[in-house]
Each structure stands twice: as structure tokens, then as C-alpha cells.
Design an enzyme around this catalytic site. Structure first.
Site, PDB file in Angstrom:
ATOM      1  N   CYS A 230     -12.198  23.406  -9.402  1.00  0.00           N
ATOM      2  CA  CYS A 230     -11.123  22.484  -9.034  1.00  0.00           C
ATOM      3  C   CYS A 230     -11.571  21.263  -8.078  1.00  0.00           C
ATOM      4  CB  CYS A 230      -9.862  22.636  -8.751  1.00  0.00           C
ATOM      5  SG  CYS A 230      -8.790  21.098  -9.183  1.00  0.00           S
TER       6      CYS A 230
ATOM      7  N   HIS B 255      -9.200  26.967 -12.753  1.00  0.00           N
ATOM      8  CA  HIS B 255      -8.328  28.022 -11.465  1.00  0.00           C
ATOM      9  C   HIS B 255      -8.220  28.929 -12.959  1.00  0.00           C
ATOM     10  CE1 HIS B 255      -7.766  25.621  -7.919  1.00  0.00           C
ATOM     11  NE2 HIS B 255      -7.232  23.967  -9.318  1.00  0.00           N
TER      12      HIS B 255
END
Length: 522
Positions: A342, A458
Site C-alpha cells: 500500500c 493488505h
């Protein structure tokens, strides 16, 4: 299940942050579910950079998502209607029922929005109470923060709104547990003290017999019972709520093939988020995880992970200030294994653009330049659960495996590629079972040699076969034998819920807790 009357409630509050409320609430969630009751967790307002995506694509605190998993029910935003995600020392992104509302300073949030937030929280709690046998409430910090009590929506005022009994939790491992309990009780109003129906001494180490005189003194002094002395439970592989609770010193494995450990360095910048992405690495016996926040800590790792960030620009500047950016650049150029997740993925690119000042005041920043990618921040935020496939790393026979993957996307910013680069993943919305379909799209990026790679997903390392494929590729690059079939992390997580529940049953008076709630134990 629809009920004619509201469900029973119980609230856990703490004498301070990081006393273990979230894990004790998780234990009780599992116990009530094991006992055949429908139960839901609830925290009206959570401040955390560690988030969880609900099945309908909304963002809540990770602790309440984990607790819902322990209850065996799908997580909803009613379980954590207000989530505050700090973006600086004074500001937080306010997430309301799973979607960003706005970024606010702490003072303006308390002055302008807290009354509305309290109304939203009360409505969410009532919906849960209409659906479940028990709602288990969790407080935040301490109920004795006298500078905050007049606008409290998460501790004693919430207990009053819910008409809930309270168990007060203290952490004896940090010392001063008796003083913390007595001091907290002294600072409560008489009607608040009356709500406290007992104490839990958490994280105890040693012979409980030596503690007995202190427990008797505490009960005599306060007139309240100690309903449990819960020993410290070592090696529990369940998510922490925030960075205070996270494993501070890393962890050494117990040796893989021939006792050889992979040294994995995780860059710990000030605003790192979703650090539970790393949890599966702690369960791998051939991995030693350590944190790096200064250049002199970098050393000679076998692999490096850049985790998520709530403020990618500021954390990228932190890398520059500490000299870690130069070490990472040299490490990547010299053929090191470097992974970004991310915000860490965004840092691996060539540029960060923020023309509207959405995430920071820096309109353009140069990235590490290890992937041909530019990221532009905008007002939109993507929060979705995704599934898909990922190509792995070529094995000695020349085979390139493919893996099924799943995870969460929780990010602001859109990344574009200046030139061709391998996109090793293809993801799709949940429910789309076609591996390649009109609704799927490429995701992530990987260098030509496969050693530098990043993704917005994630939980990518929670995919057991994919994680093991990556670790084995690192092992092969060192001339070590791969390890096969060692661990299924998600199945282990379910076992950990049960281990935590059994631990709590052994050391707390669960029958008394049922009586405090006014429920006959099933």
C-alpha cells in the site's frame, strides 16, 4: 434473531491504553459464542491506524473486525461506527460508518462533531442490541481522563447510555495495577463507580498466591470483586489494535531448514498503518523479523518490507531525513529483496503527486524510483475486499506457480505506470469466481528479476501458499533449501481464538460475569 427486548450488555474499560481490553473482549466474544449465544462486539469510537474491511467494503477498527471473527459473525460498521485515523499529531481522518467523512483537528472534532458522533454511536448500538443476545462494549484509554469526560462517547457516558455494567481492566505487567485501579475509581463520579461491577488484573506473571493479600486489600478498599487474574499469554498470534500493543522488539524464529533464519527488516516509519499485514511472518519458524527506524539499524537483511502508511508523503520524508532512502535505493539496485504494501508500494514508485493537498502539503515528491510508477492522491478512497490470482517466482525447474489470493484494499491515491512493467496479480471483486473476467484488473508491480515487488492488497502475506512461495524464493536466492507445508496461518488464527478463550476461562470467574450481566449461563 430479532428480540422483543434489547440484548444484555457488558462493557470492558481500562485503567489506561494498552492494558489488554481488546484481547479480553475477544476472549469473551469467543466464550459467549462457544456457549451458544449470539454476540457482537461494539466500540463507539476507535482511534487506530489498523483497520479492517467489512464484507460490504466498509472500514472499521481492526480489533472489532477480529472480535466479530471470534464471535463467528460478519463484521458491520455498527460494531465501530466512528473510526479516527491519525494523519498527523493534531489531525485525524474521521471515518463514519466505514466511509471517510473529513479530516479534522482534535479540537474542532470535539467542538463541532462529537455530539453528532455520539448520536450515531447510540443508534448503532441499538441496532446491535435488537439483533444479538449479548453486545460486548469496549472502552478506550481510561474513563478517568478528566479533561475529556465532559464530551466522552466511548467510556462511562456510553456505559450510561447502554445501562451497562462495567469490568475495569488493569495491566499488572507494567506495574502499579492497584494504584491504577484505586486512582481510577477515585476519579469517577459516584454513579460511574456504581457501574463498575468488578476488576480484571491482566498480564500477570508469577505465583498468584503472592498476589492474594493485594487482591483482598483491593476488594476491601473498593467493595468490588476481582473477577479474574489473567496471566500473560505468550506468543498469541492475534491482531493488535494499535502500535502501542504491537510486538515492539520483533521476533526470532526457531530455525527452518538446518536452523537457517531469514532476516526480514520492516521499516518502521512514524505513521505506519495496518501492521497486522506482518502477522503471518511471526508465525513462520524460519523467519526473524526486526524493525528498522534508523540507518544504523538497517544491517544486511535478506528481505525488506515497507508497510502501509497513513501519510505516505510524510513517511517518505522520514526515510530521507534518516538516510534510510539511500540505503533502500542501494539495497534495491544491488539485487536485494524489497517489498512494499500500500503506502510502501507507493514509495517504491518514481513520484507522489498531491495537487489538492489531500494527504499532505507536499504537491510533488520524488519516490525511491525502484518501480516505474507515479501515484496521484485525490479525495476518493478505495475500501474493498478483493480476490484474485498471483503469479509466483520461477522455481529451479523453470515452473512459475500461480496462487489464489484475497485481501483488502484500503487506500487513497491512484497509481499509473510510465512504461511496461510486470503486473503479477489480477484481482476481482468478491463474488466474481472467474479467474479472468471483464470485472478483473491487473494489480501490483514487480521488477524484472522479481525481487522488488509491491501491491495495494493488505493481507497479501496472509495467503499461505503465496507467502511461502515468496519466502522460498528468497531462500533459494541464498542457496538454501525451500520449506514446504509448514503452516496454514488462518487455520492457526481460529485455534488461537479458542486458546485465548480457554486461557480466560481458567483464570476468570465466567459464572460471575454471567451473573453480572443478569444472564443464566447456558
Amino acid at each position: 434473531m430479532t428480540q422483543a427486548r434489547p440484548s444484555r450488555v457488558l462493557m470492558l474499560q481500562g485503567t489506561a491504553s494498552d492494558v489488554g481490553k481488546s484481547l479480553l473482549a475477544t476472549a469473551l466474544c469467543r466464550i459467549f459464542a462457544q456457549d451458544g449465544l449470539s454476540v457482537a462486539p461494539f466500540k463507539s469510537q476507535n482511534m487506530s491506524l489498523n483497520s479492517y474491511v467489512t464484507p460490504d467494503g466498509k472500514e472499521i477498527g481492526r480489533a472489532q473486525g477480529m472480535q466479530a471473527d471470534a464471535c463467528g459473525v460478519p463484521a458491520t460498521t455498527d460494531m465501530n461506527p466512528i473510526l479516527l485515523k491519525p494523519s498527523s499529531d493534531r489531525t485525524s481522518q474521521v471515518v463514519v460508518h466505514g466511509k471517510p467523512y473529513r479530516t479534522m483537528e482534535a479540537f474542532s472534532y470535539r467542538r463541532d462533531y462529537l455530539d453528532e458522533a455520539g448520536k450515531i454511536a447510540r443508534e448503532a448500538l441499538e441496532r446491535l442490541r435488537s439483533r444479538f443476545d449479548i453486545v460486548l462494549l469496549e472502552g478506550a484509554g481510561s474513563p478517568a481522563e478528566i479533561n475529556l469526560k465532559d464530551r466522552d462517547i466511548v467510556n462511562m457516558r456510553m456505559a450510561g447510555w447502554a445501562d451497562s455494567p462495567v469490568l475495569l481492566v488493569a495491566d499488572i505487567d507494567r506495574g502499579g495495577a492497584f494504584a491504577s485501579i484505586v486512582g481510577t475509581m477515585e476519579l469517577l463520579e459516584p454513579e460511574e463507580r456504581a457501574r463498575v461491577q468488578g476488576f480484571i488484573i491482566n498480564k500477570f506473571r508469577g505465583d498468584v498466591g503472592l498476589l492474594r493479600p493485594g487482591l483482598e486489600w483491593l476488594e476491601n478498599r473498593t467493595g468490588k470483586p476481582v473477577v479474574g487474574v489473567v496471566p500473560y499469554l505468550d506468543g498469541l498470534l492475534l491482531e493488535a489494535e494499535d502500535s502501542l500493543s504491537y510486538r515492539r522488539q520483533g521476533r526470532r524464529g526457531n530455525g527452518g531448514s538446518g536452523g537457517k533464519l531469514l532476516d526480514i527488516a520492516v521499516v518502521r516509519y512514524p505513521r505506519w498503518s495496518n501492521f497486522t499485514d506482518l502477522d503471518p511472518l511471526f508465525a513462520e519458524k524460519d523467519v526473524a523479523v526486526r524493525y528498522v527506524a534508523r540507518a544504523d539499524e538497517f544491517g544486511f537483511p535478506d528481505a525488506v518490507v515497507l508497510p502501509g502508511s497513513k501519510n505516505t508523503a510524510e513517511d517518505l520524508l522520514f526515510l530521507r531525513e534518516t538516510g534510510l532512502d539511500r540505503l533502500l535505493l542501494r539495497y534495491g539496485e544491488d539485487g536485494g529483496w524489497l517489498t512494499g504494501i500500500c503506502g510502501g508500494f507507493q514509495m517504491l514508485g518514481e513520484k507522489l503527486r498531491d495537487p489538492e493537498g489531500i494527504e499532505s502539503e507536499h504537491r510533488v515528491l520524488a519516490g525511491l524510483g525502484l518501480l516505474p510508477m507515479e501515484t496521484t492522491f485525490g479525495a476518493g478512497k478505495r475500501t474493498e475486499r478483493v480476490t484474485g490470482t498471483a503469479t509466483g517466482w520461477r522455481d529451479p525447474d523453470g515452473e512459475v506457480p500461480s496462487y489464489e489470493i484475497e485481501g483488502d484494499e484500503i487506500h487513497m491515491g491512484v497509481s499509473a505506470f510510465a512504461r511496461d512493467v510486470e503486473r503479477p496479480m489480477r484481482v476481482r471483486e468478491p463474488g466474481d469466481r472467474e479467474s479472468v473476467s471483464p470485472s478483473s484488473w491487473p494489480e501490483g508491480a514487480r521488477s524484472e528479476d522479481g525481487k522488488i515487488w509491491g501491491t495495494y492488497i493488505h493481507g497479501i502475506l496472509h495467503n499461505d501458499e503465496y507467502r511461502r512461495g515468496w519466502l522460498n524464493a528468497v531462500r533459494r536466492s541464498k542457496g538454501w533449501e525451500p520449506i514446504e507445508g509448514e503452516l496454514v496461518f488462518n487455520r492457526l488464527r481460529e485455534a488461537e481464538f479458542d486458546r485465548l478463550a480457554e486461557h480466560f476461562r481458567r483464570h476468570a470467574d465466567v459464572d460471575r460475569i454471567y451473573r453480572i450481566m443478569g444472564i443464566a449461563r447456558p
